[in-house]
Design a protein around this motif. Structure first.
Motif, PDB file in Angstrom:
ATOM      1  N   ASP A  41       0.876  -1.167   0.000  1.00  6.09           N
ATOM      2  CA  ASP A  41       0.000   0.000   0.000  1.00  6.09           C
ATOM      3  C   ASP A  41       0.912   1.216   0.000  1.00  6.09           C
ATOM      4  N   ALA A  42       0.805   2.049  -1.022  1.00  2.00           N
ATOM      5  CA  ALA A  42       1.720   3.176  -1.187  1.00  2.00           C
ATOM      6  C   ALA A  42       0.959   4.487  -1.081  1.00  2.00           C
ATOM      7  N   ALA A  43       1.355   5.312  -0.112  1.00  2.00           N
ATOM      8  CA  ALA A  43       0.782   6.656   0.018  1.00  2.00           C
ATOM      9  C   ALA A  43       1.598   7.596  -0.868  1.00  2.00           C
ATOM     10  N   ILE A  44       1.030   7.974  -1.998  1.00  2.00           N
ATOM     11  CA  ILE A  44       1.739   8.812  -2.966  1.00  2.00           C
ATOM     12  C   ILE A  44       1.625  10.270  -2.544  1.00  2.00           C
ATOM     13  N   PRO A  45       2.747  10.966  -2.358  1.00  2.00           N
ATOM     14  CA  PRO A  45       2.687  12.374  -1.946  1.00  2.00           C
ATOM     15  C   PRO A  45       2.326  13.273  -3.138  1.00  2.00           C
ATOM     16  N   PRO A  46       2.006  14.526  -2.887  1.00  2.00           N
ATOM     17  CA  PRO A  46       1.802  15.463  -3.996  1.00  2.00           C
ATOM     18  C   PRO A  46       3.092  15.581  -4.813  1.00  2.00           C
ATOM     19  N   MET A  47       3.039  15.227  -6.085  1.00  2.00           N
ATOM     20  CA  MET A  47       4.226  15.180  -6.926  1.00  2.00           C
ATOM     21  C   MET A  47       4.370  16.448  -7.758  1.00  2.00           C
ATOM     22  N   ARG A  48       5.610  16.775  -8.087  1.00  2.00           N
ATOM     23  CA  ARG A  48       5.883  17.918  -8.947  1.00  2.00           C
ATOM     24  C   ARG A  48       5.429  17.661 -10.380  1.00  2.00           C
ATOM     25  N   ASP A  49       5.599  16.417 -10.842  1.00  2.00           N
ATOM     26  CA  ASP A  49       5.334  16.059 -12.233  1.00  2.00           C
ATOM     27  C   ASP A  49       4.162  15.089 -12.335  1.00  2.00           C
TER      28      ASP A  49
END
Length: 293
Positions: free
Chosen positions: A42-50
């Protein structure tokens, strides 16, 4: 305080895995290619630049996604892509180990491409997440970028720039919501034309990129490429090749310089590449041209 947007090189802090490829040390502006092997997680994806585009290899698995609301799910595997938007936190969960490749596309590059595609300055460009999509064009771009990473030769930056523009246009056409503002001017001024020509002629021995040329006149790569072809009659890469061949012709006429030296000073990858290109453009070999045959 607003959370800083995460760059592609920091993504493994949130999604641990084994890296299989990485273009970040190459001079690929506005685009990064990476590959990973991931265990189930389970991966919590952070706010990404791209923006992140994911291509899958291997066996199918169930993929689930949530951004704070209800969970969405779909089956992913070879032939499928996922699309993750930028500047938004979400959680992704998969049930089996997966093999993936990622393309990270910059937001600035996408907006600059929107300016060219629509002929007007975009007020905003928004793209939603997609868990599983069938997209042969994007998959083909993945393969071509991987080939460039593994064995790209002279002209790699121009090739990557072209692929980045193709991906951006495709995303704008098929996945984006765009709000426009005012019209945008496109034609090169006389001073811009001179700057472009002088830059090409001064750097013929170098690996000139589309971004280098576009930056010189303050345009996006895609906008520059389209306008260049409109005004000069050929694509930037073809124009550079013609200039290199013309310089080679001048060198061959003036002296008995060795062909490998001519190839190097005119920006060709090697003597073989020089001979093939020269014959294609001029219609004869460098040796025959040099001897007046």
């Amino acid at each position: 305080m607003q959370q800083a947007l995460v760059t592609p090189d920091r993504i493994p802090e949130w999604i641990p895995g084994t890296m299989t490829m990485d273009s970040s040390r190459r001079d690929w502006k506005g685009l990064t290619l990476k590959g990973y092997h991931y265990d189930r997680q389970d991966a919590a994806i952070p706010p990404m630049r791209d923006y992140m585009i994911v291509a899958y290899d291997g066996q199918p698995t169930s993929m689930r996604r949530s951004s704070g609301g209800p969970w969405q799910s779909a089956t992913v595997g070879k032939g499928k892509i996922s699309l993750l938007t930028r500047a938004e936190q979400s959680t992704w969960s998969w049930a089996e180990p997966i093999i993936v490749r990622h393309i990270y596309l910059s937001h600035d590059g996408l907006e600059q491409t929107a300016l060219t595609v629509f002929g007007r300055d975009p007020q905003s460009v928004e793209i939603d997440d997609h868990i599983a999509a069938d997209d042969p064009l994007i998959l083909n771009c993945f393969q071509m970028l991987e080939n460039e990473l593994k064995c790209g030769e002279l002209g790699q930056r121009l090739m990557v720039d072209a692929l980045r523009s193709q991906i951006a246009v495709h995303m704008l056409r098929n996945y984006a919501r765009i709000r426009m503002t005012s019209d945008a001017s496109s034609a090169f001024s006389e001073s811009e034309r001179r700057r472009i020509i002088e830059m090409i002629e001064d750097r013929l021995s170098e690996d000139i990129s589309l971004d280098d040329l576009a930056d010189a006149v303050g345009r996006s790569a895609f906008h520059f490429s389209r306008q260049f072809k409109s005004e000069f009659g050929i694509a930037p890469y073809a124009y550079v090749i013609r200039k290199r061949v013309a310089k080679a012709q001048e060198m061959l006429r003036q002296s008995k310089t060795a062909h490998k030296v001519v190839a190097l000073e005119c920006g060709f990858a090697d003597q073989s590449h020089f001979c093939r290109t020269f014959r294609k453009v001029v219609g004869t070999t460098p040796a025959k041209y040099q001897n007046g045959a």
